[in-house]
Design a protein around this motif. Structure first.
Motif, PDB file in Angstrom:
ATOM      1  N   VAL A  22       0.755   0.801   8.945  1.00  0.00           N
ATOM      2  CA  VAL A  22       2.105   1.358   8.779  1.00  0.00           C
ATOM      3  C   VAL A  22       2.480   1.492   7.302  1.00  0.00           C
ATOM      4  O   VAL A  22       3.388   2.251   6.950  1.00  0.00           O
ATOM      5  N   SER A  23       1.771   0.786   6.414  1.00  0.00           N
ATOM      6  CA  SER A  23       2.146   0.818   4.996  1.00  0.00           C
ATOM      7  C   SER A  23       1.959   2.192   4.366  1.00  0.00           C
ATOM      8  O   SER A  23       2.587   2.507   3.359  1.00  0.00           O
ATOM      9  N   THR A  24       1.093   3.013   4.956  1.00  0.00           N
ATOM     10  CA  THR A  24       0.897   4.365   4.426  1.00  0.00           C
ATOM     11  C   THR A  24       1.954   5.339   4.946  1.00  0.00           C
ATOM     12  O   THR A  24       1.935   6.516   4.597  1.00  0.00           O
ATOM     13  N   THR A  36       5.440   8.605   2.938  1.00  0.00           N
ATOM     14  CA  THR A  36       4.071   8.683   3.440  1.00  0.00           C
ATOM     15  C   THR A  36       3.075   9.016   2.325  1.00  0.00           C
ATOM     16  O   THR A  36       3.448   9.507   1.257  1.00  0.00           O
ATOM     17  N   SER A  37       1.799   8.777   2.617  1.00  0.00           N
ATOM     18  CA  SER A  37       0.761   9.114   1.638  1.00  0.00           C
ATOM     19  C   SER A  37       0.772  10.603   1.322  1.00  0.00           C
ATOM     20  O   SER A  37       0.517  11.013   0.180  1.00  0.00           O
ATOM     21  N   GLU A  38       1.079  11.414   2.330  1.00  0.00           N
ATOM     22  CA  GLU A  38       1.126  12.858   2.101  1.00  0.00           C
ATOM     23  C   GLU A  38       2.245  13.227   1.124  1.00  0.00           C
ATOM     24  O   GLU A  38       2.059  14.085   0.240  1.00  0.00           O
ATOM     25  N   ILE A  39       3.395  12.573   1.272  1.00  0.00           N
ATOM     26  CA  ILE A  39       4.501  12.830   0.351  1.00  0.00           C
ATOM     27  C   ILE A  39       4.155  12.355  -1.056  1.00  0.00           C
ATOM     28  O   ILE A  39       4.473  13.023  -2.052  1.00  0.00           O
ATOM     29  N   GLN A  40       3.511  11.210  -1.168  1.00  0.00           N
ATOM     30  CA  GLN A  40       3.116  10.710  -2.493  1.00  0.00           C
ATOM     31  C   GLN A  40       2.166  11.689  -3.184  1.00  0.00           C
ATOM     32  O   GLN A  40       2.284  11.950  -4.390  1.00  0.00           O
ATOM     33  N   ARG A  41       1.216  12.220  -2.431  1.00  0.00           N
ATOM     34  CA  ARG A  41       0.282  13.191  -3.016  1.00  0.00           C
ATOM     35  C   ARG A  41       1.022  14.449  -3.479  1.00  0.00           C
ATOM     36  O   ARG A  41       0.703  15.024  -4.528  1.00  0.00           O
ATOM     37  N   VAL A  81       0.763   4.391  -7.491  1.00  0.00           N
ATOM     38  CA  VAL A  81       0.552   2.985  -7.140  1.00  0.00           C
ATOM     39  C   VAL A  81       0.811   2.755  -5.656  1.00  0.00           C
ATOM     40  O   VAL A  81       0.100   1.971  -5.008  1.00  0.00           O
ATOM     41  N   LYS A  82       1.786   3.430  -5.094  1.00  0.00           N
ATOM     42  CA  LYS A  82       2.058   3.288  -3.666  1.00  0.00           C
ATOM     43  C   LYS A  82       0.942   3.933  -2.845  1.00  0.00           C
ATOM     44  O   LYS A  82       0.457   3.342  -1.866  1.00  0.00           O
ATOM     45  N   LEU A  83       0.530   5.124  -3.235  1.00  0.00           N
ATOM     46  CA  LEU A  83      -0.527   5.836  -2.522  1.00  0.00           C
ATOM     47  C   LEU A  83      -1.834   5.049  -2.540  1.00  0.00           C
ATOM     48  O   LEU A  83      -2.421   4.768  -1.493  1.00  0.00           O
TER      49      LEU A  83
END
Length: 374
Positions: free
Chosen positions: A353-355, A360-365, A314-316
């Motif tokens: 900045v929200s990503t 970060t998006s990379e960490i979420q993935r 959901v965050k990503l």
């Protein structure tokens, strides 16, 4: 909305929309910064800041879905109450792990309009939280803290800071982290703002022989990592819901512009290139709304259950879509999207900045991939 809401929830979201139009409808009302103390106080007086706080501490005792609805409408209405996000995250952590006295102070404080900040990141420990080195050393009557935190949102307006410090082990260990509640005016604590394109939002926070009593510990000593993991659902949903509202606002602003802006004798929105782009963005936003509401419902169904896959998804998804919508809105508006006369450039700054923050998006993935055994 495509989600079925109760009559009470519909009335609540309508009330927030009306407030934002009335109190934050213009740039002059919103001011220059991301947090307007006057508007924040008005929301506290209306009881909205305690949406998810249990009734025994003065809140309304609603669930995570109601909190997401509130944040979505605040994001859409561009209400400058940026202090709420970190405050809600800190309040949730204290509710899960704190003492009765800490709950009374922090949860009651949030209801009454106080701001709280959470300090984790360090110069050498951003995504790698286990690498924290800011240390709290036990004494006969409490703790002495030394070290630095960086990129700390809202520390400059906070009444207290929830610090994640190392109390055991060495950098790289997940064991040995502890949460401590530090008054923002503690002797030896200094806060220095970091200039960003988003204005006064984040700070370097320095601890030099900061002394706090034994009861400053939130939860158990050396168990801060486990406590952090238990809060992933709330933190990521809060950020996602806010960006869902921002994405919808950026979309509506762009749509309104291209309906009116004429080139080659007709509205630019009538050209297939923009019409198809609008269709794609609208579909993406609706997917995000369904995901936010779905994950919030899962949390309300079992608040104690950690949802690493769903909370990361959901965050990503929502932050990436919000960024996509804002950048597309700027492109469709041309030079006007870049001009401060319109809000689109503000949407771009907020979504870029929200990503990054909150993982970060990379960490979420990476987290999502690990839940599939990879």
């Amino acid at each position: 909305m495509s989600i079925d809401l109760s009559d009470e929830q519909k009335a609540f979201t309508q009330a927030v929309d009306d407030f934002c139009r009335r109190e934050a409808g213009t740039r002059e009302q919103r001011g220059d910064g991301p947090h307007h103390p006057g508007l924040y106080r008005k929301m506290a007086d209306l009881g909205w800041l305690g949406v998810t706080v249990p009734e025994q501490f003065g809140g309304s005792g609603a669930g995570m879905l109601d909190t997401c609805l509130f944040l979505e409408r605040v994001g859409y209405g561009q209400a400058p109450v940026g202090g709420f996000t970190t405050s809600a995250i800190v309040a949730a952590a204290v509710e899960r792990s704190g003492t009765d006295e800490q709950k009374k102070t922090v949860l009651g404080g949030l209801v009454n309009g106080r701001v709280y900040s959470i300090a984790m990141s360090e110069p050498e420990a951003g995504s790698d939280v286990a690498n924290l080195s800011c240390r709290a050393v036990a004494t006969d009557d409490g703790w002495v803290i030394n070290g630095q935190k960086t990129w700390i949102s809202n520390a400059h307006i906070a009444d207290a800071i929830l610090l994640v410090a190392r109390t055991g082990g060495s950098p790289g260990d997940h064991h040995g982290l502890t949460m401590l509640l530090i008054p923002a005016d503690a002797t030896g604590l200094s806060i220095k703002g970091i200039e960003t394109m988003g204005g006064k939002e984040v700070n370097d926070v320095y601890f030099t022989d900061v002394r706090v009593p034994t009861d400053a510990v939130v939860g158990a000593v050396d168990k801060g990592w486990q406590q952090l993991m238990a809060g992933l659902n709330v933190e990521r949903l809060i950020l996602a819901a806010l960006m869902l509202g921002t994405a919808q606002r950026a979309f509506d602003d762009a749509l309104d512009f291209i309906r009116q802006r004429k080139q080659f004798g007709r509205p630019v929105g009538s050209f297939q290139a923009l019409r198809h782009r609008i269709a794609d963005l609208a579909t993406e936003i609706e997917c995000c709304r369904l995901l936010v509401h779905r994950v919030a419902t899962l949390v309300d169904r079992d608040p104690a259950k950690v949802l690493p896959r769903e909370s990361s998804m959901v965050k990503l998804k929502t932050t990436e879509v919000a960024r996509q919508v804002a950048l597309a809105g700027m492109q469709m508006m041309g030079g006007y999207g870049y001009a401060t006369e319109y809000d689109m450039e503000r949407h771009v700054r907020a979504t870029l900045v929200s990503t990054i923050y909150g993982g970060t998006s990379e960490i979420q993935r990476d987290i999502i991939g690990k839940t599939y055994g990879l």
